[in-house]
Design a protein around this motif. Structure first.
Motif, PDB file in Angstrom:
ATOM      1  N   ASP A  32       1.391   9.198 -23.500  1.00  0.00           N
ATOM      2  CA  ASP A  32       1.357  10.081 -22.335  1.00  0.00           C
ATOM      3  C   ASP A  32       0.003  10.754 -22.204  1.00  0.00           C
ATOM      4  N   LYS A  50       5.277  11.092 -14.088  1.00  0.00           N
ATOM      5  CA  LYS A  50       6.318  11.087 -15.117  1.00  0.00           C
ATOM      6  C   LYS A  50       7.381  12.114 -14.750  1.00  0.00           C
ATOM      7  N   THR A  53       0.707   4.704 -13.767  1.00  0.00           N
ATOM      8  CA  THR A  53       1.867   4.953 -14.632  1.00  0.00           C
ATOM      9  C   THR A  53       3.014   5.496 -13.795  1.00  0.00           C
ATOM     10  N   GLU A  83       6.815   6.563 -14.725  1.00  0.00           N
ATOM     11  CA  GLU A  83       7.762   6.748 -15.825  1.00  0.00           C
ATOM     12  C   GLU A  83       8.897   7.646 -15.367  1.00  0.00           C
ATOM     13  N   ARG A 130      12.558   8.997 -16.624  1.00  0.00           N
ATOM     14  CA  ARG A 130      13.501   9.113 -17.728  1.00  0.00           C
ATOM     15  C   ARG A 130      14.702   9.925 -17.270  1.00  0.00           C
ATOM     16  N   HIS A 161       1.918   0.704 -16.264  1.00  0.00           N
ATOM     17  CA  HIS A 161       3.030   1.106 -17.121  1.00  0.00           C
ATOM     18  C   HIS A 161       4.229   1.480 -16.256  1.00  0.00           C
ATOM     19  N   VAL A 179       8.187   2.510 -16.721  1.00  0.00           N
ATOM     20  CA  VAL A 179       9.272   2.913 -17.621  1.00  0.00           C
ATOM     21  C   VAL A 179      10.428   3.409 -16.766  1.00  0.00           C
ATOM     22  N   THR A 229       3.153  -2.389 -19.694  1.00  0.00           N
ATOM     23  CA  THR A 229       4.352  -1.817 -20.305  1.00  0.00           C
ATOM     24  C   THR A 229       5.518  -1.970 -19.353  1.00  0.00           C
ATOM     25  N   ARG A 231       9.621  -1.021 -19.666  1.00  0.00           N
ATOM     26  CA  ARG A 231      10.804  -0.516 -20.351  1.00  0.00           C
ATOM     27  C   ARG A 231      11.725   0.118 -19.307  1.00  0.00           C
ATOM     28  N   GLU A 232      12.979  -0.063 -19.289  1.00  0.00           N
ATOM     29  CA  GLU A 232      13.800  -1.055 -19.925  1.00  0.00           C
ATOM     30  C   GLU A 232      14.075  -2.157 -18.899  1.00  0.00           C
ATOM     31  N   ASP A 276       3.865  -4.388 -24.055  1.00  0.00           N
ATOM     32  CA  ASP A 276       5.023  -3.631 -24.544  1.00  0.00           C
ATOM     33  C   ASP A 276       6.214  -3.983 -23.659  1.00  0.00           C
ATOM     34  N   GLN A 302      10.548  -3.904 -23.559  1.00  0.00           N
ATOM     35  CA  GLN A 302      11.832  -3.534 -24.134  1.00  0.00           C
ATOM     36  C   GLN A 302      12.934  -4.050 -23.221  1.00  0.00           C
TER      37      GLN A 302
END
Length: 702
Positions: free
Chosen positions: A119, A282, A303, A305, A307, A326, A328, A347, A349-350, A372, A374
């Motif tokens: 991050d 993020k 990026t 991201e 979550r 990236h 995420v 990157t 994920r997921e 990366d 996942q």
């Protein structure tokens, strides 16, 4: 904080600057003593000064004298915040200019926050703090900046991977105080937990960090000019977030709604489409996240991201973000078709095998810059075995094309029909460094033996019939292996295999009847964890052959756990009594006699540490000691550190051990002290317990 003794102060500074106390040149002894006197025995001050000296030509007396002249003589007798700030300020003024902005940016995080390295470095890049060096990738350069700050003790490591790479860090409270002070002086970052106080702030705010809890008046920011803000970070449990319409030039946007009862049910981000300069986004939230229907205008985004535990509807034109590096997203997220266009992606994920179509799984193979990846399971999606098998076959072909992959993780919840889908890859991602396959495979795939850069491997297999494949991995540092096995199944680790595993080996098994380490096996291994079930197998044999072992843990789920686990623990103790030994509390008996001399509360730990010395310390001069502390994850598991070798002659018989009934009674109460008092109640009186000084504890690293 208790100051260090003169001896411990010298040990700390010389070990950090020269590697050991004895390596200090004689002509630096006098000036170093003066520096330590002005540090007043405070560990943080000594670490700061030693880091400055270690980063320069440490053998030049002029450098030491320059540092001495920079320190106030008043600090040695009057430990004030301003005096400590002056010492810490030396870290800042001695930094090269390219690191100063990176250090100041740490002020955007709240106190005691665990900062993920990825991050941080991605935000540095998005803010334009990183310059290209000889054609190197910007994120690689940012990584090197991060490591420099770690080496100078400006940030403290938290999580470290088996390759000794720092994955997350924290900033010491006093260091953060200095950083926030500097940020305020230079109008670099504005930090506040009270929006009402912002009315008197400068009109041109560059970066804004908000830490908000409770109910917030959303009209307070109405008179504050936010159009020039380049970075916005919002932490805390309040539902409040500034209207994104007030921002024009944001490059970094971080919104974190941590645990609490105030999180919004829906976080509305539909108004961010105008943030054309946004590079880093993020979001951490417990409710739903509503994104704009179209985000193609965020063409500089690098990026993204998200979550959250809820499903997120990803805009279909995300595949047109050509600079996105990236991505995420939550496990329960469906990606739009056309992800093969995202050639820059590093990157992902997921990636859900169940929610994404077969075509999307096939397009995964076009993302050849992925480093990366996942992959999550079918996530409750109703598919028959044929459909699941088809998706796994397509996934295998896609993985064969990912030539730049460094980390691959597979979800454990995959059906048995997929067990062999990954076993027959014609080409392996040869640059893989970390591989975690948590779904069960029938056996170790042969292509894993071709991963010569692999240092971290976690596998679940049904049968372990060829250790030779794993023995080919010369770079392997960490191996975690679960063997489902069958009854009467035996595993032998020969002296010619696994000679390269030099750090950590975890093996768990349920139905293996016999696990044996032969003489010469794993000579470089330092840490071993064995988890087995007494109902279907026996404790491992031959642990004493692991000559390099310094830490050992054994846990048993069967009926005779105490007897078998104690036996294997005592075998391991014969290897290296100076190392660490970890075992279940109910058999805190290693064959030696101990007397407790103190209890220490450890910084950052919930459970206290009990300290023991050999029962023959005063009669025979034995200097062996041990420290016992319950682990955070499992109170029935002790972490024991042995220091020094026993020189006494009656360690095994002089002191009565607790009876089985006493042991069981202690466990049922869940009391560490009950167990320890049984084995130390006859401690002699008439002398004061000795507390040996451990300066690492005082520094807050443990």
């Amino acid at each position: 904080m208790k100051p260090l003794t003169d001896q411990d102060s010298r040990k700390l500074i010389f070990s950090r600057v020269f590697g050991s106390e004895d390596a200090c040149p004689p002509y630096l002894r006098e000036v170093s003593a003066k520096i330590l006197k002005r540090c007043g025995g405070l560990p943080l001050a000594i670490i700061t000064i030693s880091s400055i000296l270690a980063s320069k030509q440490s053998t030049l007396k002029g450098q030491w004298e320059h540092v001495l002249n920079s320190l106030s003589s008043n600090f040695e007798v009057n430990h004030t915040l301003e005096g400590m700030r002056q010492i810490l300020n030396l870290s800042y003024v001695n930094l090269p200019h390219y690191l100063r902005t990176c250090m100041l940016y740490l002020g955007i995080y709240p106190e005691d926050y665990t900062i993920e390295k990825n991050d941080l470095v991605r935000q540095w890049v998005a803010q334009g703090f990183i310059s290209k060096l000889h054609g190197r990738d910007l994120e690689d350069v940012a990584d090197s900046y991060f490591n420099e700050l770690v080496n100078m003790s400006i940030i403290q490591p938290v999580d470290i991977d088996p390759n000794n790479e720092v994955l997350s860090c924290r900033v010491h409270d006093m260091m953060l105080d200095l950083i926030v002070h500097k940020c305020r002086e230079e109008n670099f970052i504005t930090v506040t937990d009270d929006l009402k106080a912002m009315s008197g702030l400068p009109n041109k705010l560059r970066r804004l960090s908000l830490y908000l809890d409770g109910v917030i008046d959303d009209t307070v920011l109405g008179t504050t000019h936010l159009s020039q803000v380049r970075a916005l970070a919002r932490f805390g449990t309040s539902t409040y977030a500034p209207s994104l319409l007030d921002f024009k030039h944001l490059r970094v946007l971080t919104l974190e709604f941590r645990s609490g009862n105030h999180e919004p049910k829906i976080l509305d981000l539909t108004g961010m489409s105008h943030l054309f300069q946004l590079k880093y986004l993020k979001i951490v939230a417990y409710g739903e996240i509503a994104l704009p229907r179209k985000i193609r205008g965020l063409e500089q985004l690098e990026t993204l991201e998200l979550r959250t535990s809820s499903m997120v509807e990803i805009p279909t034109d995300v595949v047109n973000l050509c600079w996105l590096l990236h991505l995420v997203i939550p496990q329960v997220t469906h990606l739009p078709s056309g992800i093969g266009n995202m050639k820059s992606l590093r990157t992902l994920r997921e990636f859900s095998l169940g929610l994404n179509s077969v075509d999307t799984i096939r397009d995964l193979g076009d993302l050849t810059n992925l480093r990366d990846l996942q992959i999550s399971s079918f996530g409750g999606v109703q598919l028959d075995d044929v459909e699941k098998g088809q998706r796994m076959d397509v996934l295998r072909h896609s993985l064969e094309k990912l030539c730049n992959l460094r980390y691959l993780r597979m979800d454990p919840y995959l059906p048995n029909i997929c067990r062999d889908a990954l076993s027959f890859m014609s080409a392996s991602p040869c640059l893989l460094q970390r591989l975690h396959i948590w779904c069960m495979l029938s056996r170790v795939p042969k292509w894993i033996g071709e991963l010569y850069n692999l240092y971290d491997l976690e596998l679940v297999v049904e049968v372990l019939d060829d250790f030779g494949i794993l023995a080919q991995l010369h770079s392997l540092l960490h191996l975690k292996l679960h063997v489902e096995g069958t009854l009467e199944y035996k595993v032998t680790i020969c002296g010619t295999t696994h000679g390269h595993i030099s750090y950590h080996f975890i093996i768990s098994y349920i139905r293996i009847s016999d696990l044996t380490f032969e003489a010469g096996a794993m000579p470089k291994l330092q840490r071993l964890e064995v988890r087995f079930n007494e109902q279907h197998g026996t404790a491992p044999v031959g642990v004493e052959h692991l000559s390099g072992l310094t830490e050992f843990s054994v846990s048993n789920g069967g009926y005779n756990a105490e007897k078998s686990s104690r036996s294997v623990s005592q075998s391991a103790a014969k290897i290296n009594p100076c190392g660490n030994l970890q075992f279940l509390r109910r058999f805190d008996d290693d064959g030696f006699s101990w007397r407790k001399y103190g209890i220490k509360n450890v910084i950052g730990a919930k459970q206290p540490r009990s300290c023991f010395w050999c029962a023959h310390k005063h009669t025979q001069g034995c200097r062996a000691t041990k420290r016992v502390q319950p682990t955070e994850s499992e109170l029935l598991l002790l972490h024991v550190v042995y220091i020094g070798k026993h020189s006494c002659t009656h360690s095994h018989s002089a002191h009565p051990r607790p009876q089985a009934a006493q042991e069981q009674r202690s466990v049922s109460k869940g009391s560490v002290q009950g167990m320890e008092c049984d084995s130390t109640r006859n401690s002699p009186t008439g002398y004061m317990p000795h507390r040996d000084t451990d300066y690492w504890d005082n520094c807050g690293y443990f």
